[in-house]
Design an enzyme around this catalytic site. Structure first.
Site, PDB file in Angstrom:
ATOM      1  CG  HIS A 101      12.237  -2.163   7.461  1.00 54.00           C
ATOM      2  ND1 HIS A 101      11.898  -2.667   6.235  1.00 54.00           N
ATOM      3  CD2 HIS A 101      12.573  -0.858   7.252  1.00 54.00           C
ATOM      4  CE1 HIS A 101      12.033  -1.713   5.322  1.00 54.00           C
ATOM      5  NE2 HIS A 101      12.438  -0.616   5.911  1.00 54.00           N
ATOM      6  CE1 TYR A 122       8.243  -2.021   7.435  1.00 53.91           C
ATOM      7  CE2 TYR A 122       8.363   0.181   6.495  1.00 53.91           C
ATOM      8  CZ  TYR A 122       8.585  -1.176   6.386  1.00 53.91           C
ATOM      9  OH  TYR A 122       9.144  -1.666   5.237  1.00 53.91           O
ATOM     10  N   GLY A 178       0.821  -1.195   0.000  1.00 54.25           N
ATOM     11  CA  GLY A 178       0.000   0.000   0.000  1.00 54.25           C
ATOM     12  C   GLY A 178       0.856   1.246   0.000  1.00 54.25           C
ATOM     13  CD  GLU A 179       6.003   0.489   1.600  1.00 55.33           C
ATOM     14  OE1 GLU A 179       6.867   0.616   0.733  1.00 55.33           O
ATOM     15  OE2 GLU A 179       6.193  -0.060   2.689  1.00 55.33           O
ATOM     16  NE  ARG A 230      17.066  -1.064   2.035  1.00 54.88           N
ATOM     17  CZ  ARG A 230      15.731  -1.139   2.164  1.00 54.88           C
ATOM     18  NH1 ARG A 230      15.210  -1.681   3.246  1.00 54.88           N
ATOM     19  NH2 ARG A 230      14.944  -0.663   1.252  1.00 54.88           N
ATOM     20  CG  ASP A 232      10.336  -8.256   2.827  1.00 57.18           C
ATOM     21  OD1 ASP A 232       9.340  -8.208   3.574  1.00 57.18           O
ATOM     22  OD2 ASP A 232      10.895  -7.256   2.369  1.00 57.18           O
TER      23      ASP A 232
HETATM   24 ZN    ZN Z   1      11.026  -4.677   5.831  1.00 53.85          ZN
END
Ligand code: ZN
Length: 381
Positions: free
Chosen positions: A199, A134, A73-74, A231, A289
């Site tokens: 995260h 988050y 939903g970002e 990442r 993920d």
């Molecule tokens: Zn994450």
């Protein structure tokens, strides 16, 4: 239906350590015996016997980071990702999964996550979840983080708490310290891991907030469990320092420079490089993920692209580590079996050993999955 007794004969066992060719006897969902002469068991009336000559057996995979009830939903409502299905796991050798909520804790809830974990369990695999999302202050089921961990059967810790990310709540050091301490005490009281799963985003701070907690509080490093460390190159280097300090890091599968960022390191390469640098594989785990969104943002912070992550990336990257990067089988397998079992305190998971849950994957020597048992039940094919 659980077959009450069965025998797997003549299978090459990675437990995850290499046990050579042996037989496995399973009763009532538990591994009862592993050895080299199972003739005594073969005569039990009604016993099922799997002749597994030429096949490999390894523990059911533990995927410790999956958006089981959907995520994302970002990029607005159109970017929401779907719920997982049982096939996302069993077809890829995963028999234990830990659910996380992610960015959206408004339209997604911990209640939904809990219900999804329960429903996947009903379908045959073992499930757990993190409380929180988050956000900081943390969202909970019972109104109290510590209480969630102590009272709610499925909750093993808090996460994924976002740090060093533009989507993070930008928590202060004191907020993070309180949160991690609460989770730890919840773990102490309940015998669960009580860990904080971080995260870690792309901001240059990277693991700095975690190092700060290590320096300024007495919370042991085993309570901090950062993910997405492959990442970018800067974060990967910081992760080495974290491992050298005694920490365990989590690599995210499915990341490739073409779809993610130029300086990301695919999980199978990250694992190979860490081992080549002399890192003990016990300090590494790998997760999918799965069903999270993998958004990319332009320099102006606007969403450019959103690619939902399939759950099969974990097994695909595990295979690549073994078959393409030539990581020893037992070392690669540890990152998705015995290591997450230890970190998450899942005492009956992650090993092929008498007394453990009968979560067993049978594959050919190229890791093409043939049969999967979860808690002694054949769930795949
Ligand atoms: Zn994450």
């Amino acid at each position: 239906m659980i077959v009450l007794f069965f025998l797997i004969k003549g299978v090459q066992i990675y437990a995850p350590e290499n046990l050579g060719k042996m037989d496995i006897f399973v009763t009532y969902g538990t591994i009862a015996w592993i050895g080299i002469n199972s003739d005594g068991f073969s005569t039990i009336p009604g016993i099922n016997i799997y002749e597994a000559e030429g096949l490999i057996a390894f523990p059911g995979i533990i995927d410790g980071h999956v958006h089981i009830s959907g995520g994302g939903g970002e990029g607005g409502f159109g970017a929401r990702t779907n719920e997982t299905t049982i096939n996302d796991f069993i077809a890829n050798g995963v028999t234990t999964v830990v659910g996380v909520l992610g960015t959206d804790s408004i339209c997604r809830s911990l209640e939904m996550l809990y219900a999804k974990a329960k429903s996947l369990e009903f379908e045959g695999i073992t499930t757990y979840m993190y409380t929180g999302s988050y956000r900081v202050p943390v969202i909970t089921l019972t109104g109290d983080l510590q209480k969630d961990i102590v009272i709610v059967d499925k909750v093993i810790g808090v996460g994924e708490i976002a740090i060093s990310d533009h989507r993070s709540s930008q928590p202060s050091k004191d907020e993070l310290a309180r949160l991690c301490a609460d989770a730890r005490i919840g773990g102490i009281l309940s015998g669960k891991a009580g860990i904080t799963h971080f995260h870690v985003g792309d901001h240059a701070d990277g693991l700095k907030p975690v190092f700060q907690l290590l320096q300024e509080t007495s919370i042991p490093i085993s309570q901090f469990y950062p993910t997405h460390i492959n990442r970018n190159a800067h974060l990967f280097n910081q992760a080495l320092d974290f491992i050298n300090a005694g920490g365990v890091i989590d690599i995210t599968a499915g990341i490739e420079p073409v779809t993610f960022s130029d300086d990301c390191i695919p999980a199978y390469k990250a694992l190979k490089w860490l081992l080549d640098m002399g890192v003990d594989e016990s300090n590494i785990t790998m997760t999918s993920d799965g069903n999270g969104s993998s958004p990319s943002f332009g320099p102006d912070g606007k969403l450019v692209e959103n690619n939902p992550i399939p759950c099969n990336v974990l097994f695909n990257d595990l295979k690549k580590a073994i078959l393409e990067m030539h990581v020893p089988v037992e070392k690669a397998l540890k990152t998705v079996t015995s290591n997450p079992a230890r970190v998450l305190k899942l005492k009956s998971k992650g090993h092929l050993k008498a007394g453990m849950d009968a979560d067993i994957v049978l594959s050919d020597s190229n890791f093409n999955i043939k049969v999967v048992f979860a808690n002694g039940k054949k769930v795949y094919p």
